[in-house]
Scaffold this motif. Structure first.
Motif, PDB file in Angstrom:
ATOM      1  N   THR A  15       0.828  -1.203   0.000  1.00  0.00           N
ATOM      2  CA  THR A  15       0.000   0.000   0.000  1.00  0.00           C
ATOM      3  C   THR A  15       0.862   1.251   0.000  1.00  0.00           C
ATOM      4  O   THR A  15       1.700   1.432   0.888  1.00  0.00           O
ATOM      5  N   LEU A  16       0.642   2.102  -0.992  1.00  0.00           N
ATOM      6  CA  LEU A  16       1.217   3.450  -0.975  1.00  0.00           C
ATOM      7  C   LEU A  16       0.262   4.327  -0.180  1.00  0.00           C
ATOM      8  O   LEU A  16      -0.946   4.330  -0.447  1.00  0.00           O
ATOM      9  N   VAL A  17       0.798   5.058   0.793  1.00  0.00           N
ATOM     10  CA  VAL A  17      -0.036   5.802   1.737  1.00  0.00           C
ATOM     11  C   VAL A  17       0.382   7.260   1.794  1.00  0.00           C
ATOM     12  O   VAL A  17       1.572   7.570   1.910  1.00  0.00           O
ATOM     13  N   GLU A  18      -0.619   8.127   1.745  1.00  0.00           N
ATOM     14  CA  GLU A  18      -0.425   9.545   2.064  1.00  0.00           C
ATOM     15  C   GLU A  18      -1.446   9.913   3.125  1.00  0.00           C
ATOM     16  O   GLU A  18      -2.605   9.507   3.044  1.00  0.00           O
ATOM     17  N   VAL A  19      -0.991  10.642   4.121  1.00  0.00           N
ATOM     18  CA  VAL A  19      -1.870  11.138   5.173  1.00  0.00           C
ATOM     19  C   VAL A  19      -1.863  12.656   5.020  1.00  0.00           C
ATOM     20  O   VAL A  19      -0.811  13.285   5.177  1.00  0.00           O
ATOM     21  N   PRO A  20      -3.003  13.261   4.676  1.00  0.00           N
ATOM     22  CA  PRO A  20      -3.015  14.690   4.379  1.00  0.00           C
ATOM     23  C   PRO A  20      -2.397  15.582   5.454  1.00  0.00           C
ATOM     24  O   PRO A  20      -1.860  16.634   5.139  1.00  0.00           O
ATOM     25  N   GLU A  21      -2.414  15.134   6.699  1.00  0.00           N
ATOM     26  CA  GLU A  21      -1.908  15.972   7.783  1.00  0.00           C
ATOM     27  C   GLU A  21      -0.400  15.890   7.996  1.00  0.00           C
ATOM     28  O   GLU A  21       0.158  16.682   8.761  1.00  0.00           O
ATOM     29  N   ILE A  22       0.259  14.947   7.327  1.00  0.00           N
ATOM     30  CA  ILE A  22       1.703  14.818   7.495  1.00  0.00           C
ATOM     31  C   ILE A  22       2.378  14.768   6.124  1.00  0.00           C
ATOM     32  O   ILE A  22       1.760  14.415   5.137  1.00  0.00           O
ATOM     33  N   GLU A  23       3.644  15.130   6.095  1.00  0.00           N
ATOM     34  CA  GLU A  23       4.389  15.145   4.839  1.00  0.00           C
ATOM     35  C   GLU A  23       4.858  13.756   4.462  1.00  0.00           C
ATOM     36  O   GLU A  23       5.106  12.911   5.316  1.00  0.00           O
ATOM     37  N   GLY A  24       5.005  13.549   3.172  1.00  0.00           N
ATOM     38  CA  GLY A  24       5.632  12.342   2.687  1.00  0.00           C
ATOM     39  C   GLY A  24       4.669  11.276   2.213  1.00  0.00           C
ATOM     40  O   GLY A  24       3.468  11.347   2.428  1.00  0.00           O
ATOM     41  N   THR A  25       5.253  10.295   1.534  1.00  0.00           N
ATOM     42  CA  THR A  25       4.528   9.119   1.071  1.00  0.00           C
ATOM     43  C   THR A  25       5.183   7.911   1.715  1.00  0.00           C
ATOM     44  O   THR A  25       6.410   7.831   1.808  1.00  0.00           O
ATOM     45  N   TYR A  26       4.349   6.979   2.134  1.00  0.00           N
ATOM     46  CA  TYR A  26       4.824   5.772   2.819  1.00  0.00           C
ATOM     47  C   TYR A  26       4.426   4.545   2.013  1.00  0.00           C
ATOM     48  O   TYR A  26       3.475   4.575   1.239  1.00  0.00           O
ATOM     49  N   LEU A  27       5.161   3.475   2.237  1.00  0.00           N
ATOM     50  CA  LEU A  27       4.834   2.190   1.647  1.00  0.00           C
ATOM     51  C   LEU A  27       4.739   1.177   2.771  1.00  0.00           C
ATOM     52  O   LEU A  27       5.662   1.054   3.584  1.00  0.00           O
ATOM     53  N   GLU A  28       3.617   0.481   2.823  1.00  0.00           N
ATOM     54  CA  GLU A  28       3.440  -0.620   3.763  1.00  0.00           C
ATOM     55  C   GLU A  28       3.360  -1.901   2.940  1.00  0.00           C
ATOM     56  O   GLU A  28       2.608  -1.955   1.966  1.00  0.00           O
ATOM     57  N   VAL A  29       4.130  -2.907   3.324  1.00  0.00           N
ATOM     58  CA  VAL A  29       4.043  -4.208   2.680  1.00  0.00           C
ATOM     59  C   VAL A  29       3.791  -5.223   3.786  1.00  0.00           C
ATOM     60  O   VAL A  29       4.538  -5.272   4.768  1.00  0.00           O
ATOM     61  N   GLU A  30       2.713  -6.001   3.631  1.00  0.00           N
ATOM     62  CA  GLU A  30       2.339  -6.935   4.692  1.00  0.00           C
ATOM     63  C   GLU A  30       1.858  -8.264   4.142  1.00  0.00           C
ATOM     64  O   GLU A  30       1.435  -8.368   2.988  1.00  0.00           O
ATOM     65  N   THR A  31       1.958  -9.267   4.991  1.00  0.00           N
ATOM     66  CA  THR A  31       1.436 -10.592   4.725  1.00  0.00           C
ATOM     67  C   THR A  31       1.042 -11.193   6.066  1.00  0.00           C
ATOM     68  O   THR A  31       1.421 -10.673   7.113  1.00  0.00           O
ATOM     69  N   LEU A  32       0.297 -12.267   6.038  1.00  0.00           N
ATOM     70  CA  LEU A  32      -0.062 -12.973   7.261  1.00  0.00           C
ATOM     71  C   LEU A  32       0.795 -14.222   7.370  1.00  0.00           C
ATOM     72  O   LEU A  32       1.080 -14.880   6.363  1.00  0.00           O
ATOM     73  N   ALA A  33       1.176 -14.553   8.608  1.00  0.00           N
ATOM     74  CA  ALA A  33       2.021 -15.729   8.814  1.00  0.00           C
ATOM     75  C   ALA A  33       1.759 -16.316  10.194  1.00  0.00           C
ATOM     76  O   ALA A  33       1.482 -15.573  11.137  1.00  0.00           O
ATOM     77  N   PRO A  34       1.879 -17.642  10.314  1.00  0.00           N
ATOM     78  CA  PRO A  34       1.860 -18.239  11.645  1.00  0.00           C
ATOM     79  C   PRO A  34       3.079 -17.742  12.434  1.00  0.00           C
ATOM     80  O   PRO A  34       4.078 -17.296  11.847  1.00  0.00           O
ATOM     81  N   THR A  35       3.035 -17.827  13.736  1.00  0.00           N
ATOM     82  CA  THR A  35       4.113 -17.326  14.589  1.00  0.00           C
ATOM     83  C   THR A  35       5.474 -17.886  14.193  1.00  0.00           C
ATOM     84  O   THR A  35       6.470 -17.164  14.206  1.00  0.00           O
ATOM     85  N   ASP A  36       5.523 -19.142  13.798  1.00  0.00           N
ATOM     86  CA  ASP A  36       6.811 -19.757  13.463  1.00  0.00           C
ATOM     87  C   ASP A  36       7.305 -19.407  12.055  1.00  0.00           C
ATOM     88  O   ASP A  36       8.366 -19.872  11.644  1.00  0.00           O
ATOM     89  N   GLU A  37       6.563 -18.575  11.327  1.00  0.00           N
ATOM     90  CA  GLU A  37       6.980 -18.176   9.980  1.00  0.00           C
ATOM     91  C   GLU A  37       7.161 -16.664   9.841  1.00  0.00           C
ATOM     92  O   GLU A  37       7.202 -16.140   8.729  1.00  0.00           O
ATOM     93  N   ILE A  38       7.287 -15.955  10.962  1.00  0.00           N
ATOM     94  CA  ILE A  38       7.459 -14.502  10.904  1.00  0.00           C
ATOM     95  C   ILE A  38       8.713 -14.135  10.119  1.00  0.00           C
ATOM     96  O   ILE A  38       8.684 -13.272   9.241  1.00  0.00           O
TER      97      ILE A  38
END
Length: 190
Positions: free
Chosen positions: A129-152
């Protein structure tokens, strides 16, 4: 999502055009606006335990949906990866009423402008996800997946490979929260 950990890395993005183009190559994006409201108990018990309680309304061209999310304390400190429990709610105003009736108070509410890309990497479903929050400067990137505890660690490895492909290095990673950044921006303007 019971039993799974949200494995995620977040980065600041310097070359937004490059990252956007690479993500579009991986999977077409969907523009969505998130309206997030975070809650805590009056003594800020959840914050003290590094937990989060949120109601999010996601709006896109197809309509909107709302989600109630509880995030437990991180189980992997460097990335902040944590167990996440989420369910859809029919009416966010009702969720707000119920949470407040149970003693929760609103901490902060703000908007995020997101472009979501869903694809598979190393056999894992990934959300970038490319993210912009109007109240703060900059663009962020979040990359996520789901995993069992033993696969973090394996999940983090997959994410790091994706970030490298996008030109994002370790120096770009951040653990700063949007709630913290928005709070600081509001205090600075006050």
């Amino acid at each position: 999502m019971s039993g799974l950990i949200e494995v995620e890395l977040k980065a600041t993005v310097a070359d937004v055009d490059h990252v956007r183009a690479e993500l579009e190559h991986l999977a077409p994006g969907v523009d969505e606006t998130y309206h997030d409201t975070y809650y805590d108990l009056p003594e800020e018990t959840l914050t003290a335990r590094d937990q989060e309680l949120r109601v999010r309304t996601v709006t896109n061209a197809a309509g909107s949906r709302s989600l109630l999310t509880f995030k437990a304390a991180p189980v992997e400190e460097s990335s902040g990866s944590r167990p996440e429990h989420e369910t859809e709610v029919y009416d966010p105003a009702v969720a707000d009423t119920v949470l407040k009736a149970l003693g929760a108070v609103e901490l902060i509410s703000f908007r995020k402008l997101c472009r979501n890309h869903r694809f598979t990497a190393d056999g894992r479903e990934v959300l970038a996800t490319l993210v912009e929050v109007p109240e703060i400067e900059g663009t962020y990137l979040e990359v996520e997946t789901l995993a069992p505890t033993d696969e973090i660690d394996t999940g983090l490895s997959t994410i790091r490979t994706i970030l490298a492909r996008l030109g994002i290095g370790d120096a770009d990673l951040t653990t700063e929260t949007y709630t913290g950044a928005v709070t600081a921006a509001r205090q600075h303007r006050a």
